[in-house]
Design an enzyme around this catalytic site. Structure first.
Site, PDB file in Angstrom:
ATOM      1  N   ILE A  13       0.420   0.368  13.097  1.00 49.58           N
ATOM      2  CA  ILE A  13       1.334   1.182  13.904  1.00 49.58           C
ATOM      3  C   ILE A  13       2.459   0.293  14.406  1.00 49.58           C
ATOM      4  O   ILE A  13       2.223  -0.693  15.090  1.00 49.58           O
ATOM      5  CB  ILE A  13       0.608   1.839  15.092  1.00 49.58           C
ATOM      6  CG1 ILE A  13      -0.570   2.682  14.591  1.00 49.58           C
ATOM      7  CG2 ILE A  13       1.578   2.711  15.882  1.00 49.58           C
ATOM      8  CD1 ILE A  13      -1.445   3.208  15.698  1.00 49.58           C
ATOM      9  N   HIS A  14       3.676   0.650  14.064  1.00 47.40           N
ATOM     10  CA  HIS A  14       4.871  -0.104  14.447  1.00 47.40           C
ATOM     11  C   HIS A  14       6.026   0.890  14.421  1.00 47.40           C
ATOM     12  O   HIS A  14       5.807   2.105  14.356  1.00 47.40           O
ATOM     13  CB  HIS A  14       5.109  -1.265  13.474  1.00 47.40           C
ATOM     14  CG  HIS A  14       5.226  -0.777  12.074  1.00 47.40           C
ATOM     15  ND1 HIS A  14       6.426  -0.480  11.499  1.00 47.40           N
ATOM     16  CD2 HIS A  14       4.281  -0.466  11.173  1.00 47.40           C
ATOM     17  CE1 HIS A  14       6.204  -0.016  10.280  1.00 47.40           C
ATOM     18  NE2 HIS A  14       4.908  -0.006  10.059  1.00 47.40           N
ATOM     19  N   GLY A  15       7.244   0.436  14.444  1.00 41.44           N
ATOM     20  CA  GLY A  15       8.399   1.338  14.522  1.00 41.44           C
ATOM     21  C   GLY A  15       8.441   2.416  13.459  1.00 41.44           C
ATOM     22  O   GLY A  15       8.666   3.581  13.764  1.00 41.44           O
TER      23      GLY A  15
END
Length: 160
Positions: A13-15
Site C-alpha cells: 500500500i503506497h500512493g
C-alpha cells in the site's frame, strides 16, 4: 463476488494503490495477503497508516484470506487484493478463490531478478507462479496506474 481488483505490488500500500487504484475502482476494503506480513506488527502498523480514509484494511495469511472470501465475508464490499509476489495469488486460486484477472504492478529489481519491464522484475519462482496462474485461466495484465493501458503480461514474460 466482491473482488473488484487484484494487484501485485512490492510496496503493497503506497500512493498508487492507496490513492489512484482505490479511487478509480471505488474500493471499500484493501486486503493484503501475505503470511509473513500478517505476523509482522511493525509492517502491519505501517500499512494501517497508508490506507486512505474510509477504506478498511485486512492483512491476512493467504489461507485465512481465501477462507474469508469463500465464506462471503466481503460480499457487500468492493475488495482490492494486494500481494508482493504472484505465489500468494496462486495459493489463493488453489484454495478455490475464483480470480479471473491479476494486475502485475511494481516488482522491484534486485541482484537476483530479471527485468520484464522497467518496473516489473522477476525471479524464476515468480515466472513459474505466473505460468501456473495463466494455466488456471487468470488473465495477467501489466499496468502501473489506472490511466495507463493494460498490457497482456504473458507475452512480455515469455520474452525472457
Amino acid at each position: 463476488m466482491a473482488i473488484i481488483g487484484s494487484r501485485i505490488d512490492g510496496r503493497l500500500i503506497h500512493g498508487q494503490v492507496a490513492n489512484l487504484w482505490s479511487t478509480s475502482l471505488g474500493i471499500t476494503r484493501i486486503m493484503v495477503i501475505d503470511d509473513e506480513v500478517a505476523e509482522n506488527a511493525i509492517e502491519k502498523a505501517g500499512l494501517k497508516l497508508a490506507v486512505p480514509p474510509g477504506v478498511k484494511l485486512s492483512i491476512l495469511p493467504v489461507e485465512k484470506a481465501a477462507n474469508n472470501i469463500m465464506a462471503g465475508k466481503y460480499d457487500a464490499q468492493r475488495l482490492l487484493i494486494v500481494a508482493r509476489r504472484p505465489d500468494r495469488f496462486l495459493r489463493l486460486v488453489e484454495y478455490g478463490v475464483p480470480l479471473t484477472e491479476l494486475n502485475v504492478g511494481n516488482m522491484s529489481q534486485t541482484e537476483e531478478t530479471r527485468s520484464v519491464t522497467r518496473s516489473i522484475n522477476v525471479v524464476d519462482s515468480d515466472i513459474e507462479a505466473f505460468k501456473a496462474l495463466d494455466a488456471k485461466g487468470v488473465h495477467l495484465t501489466a499496468q502501473m496506474v489506472p490511466s495507463d493501458p493494460a498490457n497482456d503480461f504473458m507475452p512480455l514474460l515469455n520474452k525472457l
